[in-house]
Design an enzyme around this catalytic site. Structure first.
Site, PDB file in Angstrom:
ATOM      1  N   ASP A  75       0.868  -1.177   0.000  1.00 54.00           N
ATOM      2  CA  ASP A  75       0.000   0.000   0.000  1.00 54.00           C
ATOM      3  C   ASP A  75       0.905   1.228   0.000  1.00 54.00           C
ATOM      4  O   ASP A  75       2.132   1.109  -0.019  1.00 54.00           O
ATOM      5  CB  ASP A  75      -0.952  -0.031   1.195  1.00 54.00           C
ATOM      6  CG  ASP A  75      -0.208   0.041   2.507  1.00 54.00           C
ATOM      7  OD1 ASP A  75       1.033   0.151   2.491  1.00 54.00           O
ATOM      8  OD2 ASP A  75      -0.850  -0.030   3.562  1.00 54.00           O
ATOM      9  N   SER A  76       0.317   2.401   0.019  1.00 55.26           N
ATOM     10  CA  SER A  76       1.118   3.612  -0.185  1.00 55.26           C
ATOM     11  C   SER A  76       1.527   4.291   1.109  1.00 55.26           C
ATOM     12  O   SER A  76       2.321   5.212   1.100  1.00 55.26           O
ATOM     13  CB  SER A  76       0.296   4.609  -1.000  1.00 55.26           C
ATOM     14  OG  SER A  76      -0.849   4.989  -0.242  1.00 55.26           O
TER      15      SER A  76
ATOM     16  N   GLN B 268     -11.586   7.539  -4.265  1.00 54.14           N
ATOM     17  CA  GLN B 268     -12.040   7.998  -2.950  1.00 54.14           C
ATOM     18  C   GLN B 268     -13.375   8.740  -3.119  1.00 54.14           C
ATOM     19  O   GLN B 268     -14.017   8.620  -4.166  1.00 54.14           O
ATOM     20  CB  GLN B 268     -10.973   8.915  -2.309  1.00 54.14           C
ATOM     21  CG  GLN B 268      -9.705   8.173  -1.883  1.00 54.14           C
ATOM     22  CD  GLN B 268      -9.913   7.313  -0.618  1.00 54.14           C
ATOM     23  OE1 GLN B 268     -11.006   7.263  -0.035  1.00 54.14           O
ATOM     24  NE2 GLN B 268      -8.859   6.595  -0.224  1.00 54.14           N
TER      25      GLN B 268
ATOM     26  N   HIS C 108      -5.809 -21.553  10.349  1.00 53.05           N
ATOM     27  CA  HIS C 108      -7.144 -22.000   9.946  1.00 53.05           C
ATOM     28  C   HIS C 108      -7.923 -20.865   9.272  1.00 53.05           C
ATOM     29  O   HIS C 108      -8.567 -21.072   8.242  1.00 53.05           O
ATOM     30  CB  HIS C 108      -7.953 -22.535  11.129  1.00 53.05           C
ATOM     31  CG  HIS C 108      -9.415 -22.605  10.798  1.00 53.05           C
ATOM     32  ND1 HIS C 108      -9.961 -23.617  10.038  1.00 53.05           N
ATOM     33  CD2 HIS C 108     -10.426 -21.723  11.046  1.00 53.05           C
ATOM     34  CE1 HIS C 108     -11.250 -23.370   9.844  1.00 53.05           C
ATOM     35  NE2 HIS C 108     -11.557 -22.228  10.446  1.00 53.05           N
TER      36      HIS C 108
END
Lengths: 396, 396
Positions: free
Chosen positions: A95-96, A209, A355
């Site tokens: 991510d940024s 956004q 799991h």
């Protein structure tokens, strides 16, 4: 022109699609869930397990913000990039840092230039901008990088959300400009030459956004497409807003995202969220739930969530999920896992995280198969019904 | 008469022996190191890893005291015994609880009948005796059980040590009587019938005490042999006494222990301790060092101990041990492990514990091979020299 990735849809059902995402690190079948390896490790899980047939994760995430602050780019650069630093040869996405900076709340100050904030580690003053984020992500050398964005709270007013969306848009342009320059300069630590029809470079994704405002979301999408990226993400969701807000945005925007590119829903979500979002045409997902909730004693199962601490499991010799075939369910009982958790044993978090990841990854495998065989709508209905079938479990 | 275990020495060099210990759970090659799984888990290590070719542990330990207090015998019994409760089909050994009760110090009171103490978990009043320890160990159903003993401090006076040794001796008789009764009554949760020349029952080992007093140690050994057990252990060592005291006892007593039975040195020790003790004729060992020190950031290597926190490893791309072929050394660098440790990531303890266990278990494999090929004395010299060759590492 050779592109960094190639995305080929192989089957559709409604808006849902099954595709092959070709990367310089091999093929990724979508829809795909990407386990989160914040600090260069999926917490409690060894890489051998991520690669094993049980999990078989094709791609994992690293967090730019965390890795930038510690161990820092100098160290990771000296060690040959993030892949080599952590010992993982499959695909990586970073991510940024925008979201992490945003989530620091009062500790950050946003300006046109970028974000000033205090490190959560030592309180030191730090500054992150689109250009710096790109430099960091290129030094990390993940196969997928993200533009540096600003995340507006779900409850932002139209005016606030517009300001934020427009800033994100300008930052997206700056991100792309800087990213392309760095690619031309071959600063990407993991570049190994073009081949196999691909450029060998990193791929950069844009982020849509606009908070809960659908008009803004549509405008953000258009303007992001105009700049042009290898893939498109929906950001600023699952950040505290009502679930209905998230679904309004997803249902409206996802089908309008470019069909020929991968569509990534950032930070979402529960197993049922993933299946529902696939039905809206989304392809890529990441979420900390499997590992975080695992460490906190919660198991995701095909019949809902199981709180491993519950007294009723004290002598229960069934596996966490009777229809799960993961290594944990084949070997261990609820009684043992409850005991481990209550005793504070490391193995509790390790096994529950395993799991949970197996359940998420297996769910996505079944999603892909069902789209390919045209049974996705049936699968979706049965999957959701089953999740809600056991009144004795927690559903939320 | 069919015995619970069969011990066959296949090679000797000096006092050192290589043997096959046949149990109802398969063969164990000795000399053997047994990873410690105090609470039914070797901390941070999955059972798949213990079984894998990297570690391939043939037997692990469980602690009676811990498992008795939590989750308790009722729960483990309801789940079919310790093997089934934890999901491990290979051999298990349980200690008697004597040592743990002793190590509670001021919290315990010893009488002829047994030991009264307060639980370290909740302060509740508890009582453990030879008979109760046998009941618990039979319910756990480990393949090897130990008599309930009293451990005298290494610095005990002759009088104190004699009193303690004599009490241990009476407790050993009571342990055996009760143990045999419970075996006849088939209370052993893991009994599955005789076969393969073995009785199918649990094996009970006696424990030689006597602190640092060699006369007492010799007398304890004689009296323990007189009672008669499937194997014999040296207890009360590595409990705070000087190293020289331990070696005085080991060098004097080990060669006198019955040659036709397995000889077990309890709670010892470092890799060099293991090799030296094998040279004195000992066969079985357990120790928490690989996992405990691993969690604390210390790696055992062929060139001594490595403190993973050290700044000098910040960008070091070598594995922990350049001559180790374990999964951790094949994949990860000192730089990454240091970073994980300093970041408080679970994976640090997991990977360091794995490497340390691999080093201990591989050392014992090489010990066995060298005894079989008549090269043990050479191996021993080279192993110790090499451990001390790198001045930059910590040796202690």
């Amino acid at each position: 022109m050779r592109m960094p990735v190639r995305f080929e849809v192989v089957a559709r059902e409604g808006e849902a699609r099954a595709a092959i995402l070709k990367t310089r690190r091999g093929l990724i079948e979508t829809p795909v869930f990407m386990p989160v390896g914040t600090g260069g490790t999926v917490k409690g899980i060894r890489f051998e397990q991520l690669e094993g047939s049980d999990l078989n994760a094709q791609i994992i995430l690293g967090n730019t913000y965390h890795l930038w602050l510690r161990p820092g780019i100098e160290t990771i650069g000296a060690c040959g990039g993030l892949h080599r630093f952590i010992g993982w040869e499959r695909a990586l996405l970073t991510d940024s840092g925008g979201f992490q900076v945003w989530s620091l709340g009062a500790l950050r100050k946003i300006s046109e230039e970028g974000a000033e904030f205090r490190s959560h580690l030592d309180g030191s003053q730090q500054f992150l901008s689109p250009e710096i984020s790109m430099e960091v992500q290129v030094a990390l050398g993940a196969d997928f990088a993200m533009v540096f964005d600003e995340c507006a709270p779900g409850k932002s007013s139209l005016e606030e959300a517009r300001k934020s969306m427009e800033l994100t848009n300008r930052w997206a342009e700056r991100s792309k400009t800087k990213f392309e320059l760095l690619q031309r300069e071959q600063m990407d630590s993991a570049w190994s030459g073009s081949g196999d029809g691909l450029s060998g470079h990193q791929a950069l994704f844009g982020i849509v956004q606009g908070a809960a405002h659908l008009d803004l979301r549509r405008e953000s999408l258009e303007r992001t497409i105009e700049i042009g990226f290898s893939g498109y993400a929906l950001g600023g969701l699952s950040v505290g807003e009502d679930k209905s807000v998230m679904w309004d945005v997803v249902n409206e925007i996802a089908p309008q995202m470019p069909a020929e590119c991968p569509r990534y829903l950032m930070g979402v979500g529960t197993p049922e969220d993933l299946v529902e979002a696939v039905a809206q045409g989304l392809d890529m997902f990441d979420c900390v739930l499997p590992t975080r909730n695992g460490r906190n004693g919660q198991a995701f199962t095909s019949r809902g969530r199981l709180n491993v601490k519950n007294t009723r499991w004290a002598q229960d010799q069934r596996p966490l999920d009777e229809s799960c075939e993961c290594l944990v369910c084949r070997r261990h009982t609820r009684a043992y896992l409850r005991y481990l958790y209550l005793s504070g044993e490391m193995l509790a978090g390790i096994l529950l995280s395993h799991h949970n990841l197996a359940f998420f990854l297996d769910t996505m495998r079944r999603v892909r198969q069902s789209i390919r065989s045209g049974d996705f709508m049936k699968f979706r209905r049965e999957f959701i019904d089953r999740l809600r079938s056991d009144e004795l479990f927690h559903h939320r």
